[in-house]
Design an enzyme around this catalytic site. Structure first.
Site, short mmCIF file in Angstrom:
data_model
loop_
_atom_site.label_atom_id
_atom_site.label_comp_id
_atom_site.label_asym_id
_atom_site.label_seq_id
_atom_site.Cartn_x
_atom_site.Cartn_y
_atom_site.Cartn_z
N CYS A 1 -8.34 -4.04 -8.22
CA CYS A 1 -9.53 -3.36 -7.35
C CYS A 1 -9.32 -3.26 -5.86
CB CYS A 1 -10.89 -3.88 -7.58
SG CYS A 1 -12.23 -3.17 -6.52
N HIS B 1 -14.50 1.71 -14.47
CA HIS B 1 -14.13 0.95 -13.20
C HIS B 1 -14.83 1.36 -12.10
CE1 HIS B 1 -11.57 -1.92 -10.52
NE2 HIS B 1 -12.16 -1.12 -9.85
N GLU B 2 -14.80 2.92 -11.82
CA GLU B 2 -15.32 3.37 -10.82
C GLU B 2 -16.93 3.75 -10.95
OE1 GLU B 2 -13.84 3.57 -8.07
OE2 GLU B 2 -11.88 2.99 -8.90
N HIS C 1 -18.70 0.46 -9.94
CA HIS C 1 -19.04 0.49 -8.68
C HIS C 1 -20.20 0.77 -8.16
CE1 HIS C 1 -15.57 -1.56 -6.58
NE2 HIS C 1 -14.62 -0.61 -7.27
#
Length: 221
Positions: free
Chosen positions: A131, A173-174, A177
């Site tokens: 990351c 993953h994004e 966030h």
């Protein structure tokens, strides 16, 4: 279970100020690192807090920061902007064996706003992730192999699209966030490795060698 992140403390006015500060700086902003509260808060849904022109400029800037890093995704909170906005793109040349094992294929540039994903099926995959907000580290994360992503486009259209393999991993993953979740929250912590140790020992298409040596996911074949 991943803890529920608190909502952003930014008001709409402060959020717009932050965007304008970054756009007027004349240089690429630094990527926010773990420990900053903005990465642990649930970003605000985009509801027109900034103008269409500002949104377009921000997307261009985020893409430049992503390329400069370099990375395959960047979420607005990583620039200190608690807004549900992320950019994705994976055009890197990778080892054919690794690409085949990881089901990694090129991902054209994509902007996602207010995204939400749901798994499709029960198949999962486990690979190392890194990351841009946790520089110097990688760890194995088990994620759904296929997901359905619902999101808005910059033009305001509601969209949905299915992703699989490495593209699905980037999407998850994004999107995480934007809800205050970092990959280490989902990681096999015994696999946590510095980039140097990863490069020296575990940089291979799969995770079998690392799994056996570091003692994570012991029940996997």
């Amino acid at each position: 279970m991943t803890p529920v992140s608190p909502p952003t403390s930014f008001t709409p006015a402060r959020l717009r100020e932050r965007v304008q500060e970054i756009l007027s700086a004349g240089s690429l902003p630094p990527i926010v690192q773990a420990g900053n509260p903005v990465l642990r808060q649930r970003a605000a849904s985009f509801t027109g807090q900034i103008s269409a022109g500002e949104l377009d400029q921000l997307i261009v800037l985020m893409r430049e920061v992503m390329h400069e890093a370099p990375g395959v995704g960047l979420a607005a909170p990583q620039l200190g902007i608690p807004l549900q906005l992320a950019v994705l793109e994976d055009q890197y040349d990778v080892d054919p064996e690794a690409a085949a094992l990881r089901h990694r294929s090129p991902l054209e540039f994509l902007t996602i706003i207010n995204p939400h994903y749901t798994p499709v099926g029960t198949e999962t995959a486990a690979f190392f992730e890194g990351c841009l907000s946790l520089t110097g580290l990688q760890a194995v994360v088990v994620r759904p192999e296929r997901v359905l992503l619902r999101f808005d486009t910059p033009g305001g259209l509601a969209s949905e699209r299915e992703f699989e393999g490495w593209q699905a991993r980037i999407v998850q993953h994004e999107t995480d966030h934007l809800h205050g979740t970092l990959y280490v929250d989902r990681a096999e912590l015994r696999s946590l490795s510095s980039n140097a140790e990863y490069a020296a020992n575990w940089a291979e298409p799969g995770i079998g060698k690392a799994r056996a040596a570091l003692g994570f996911l012991p029940g996997n074949p």
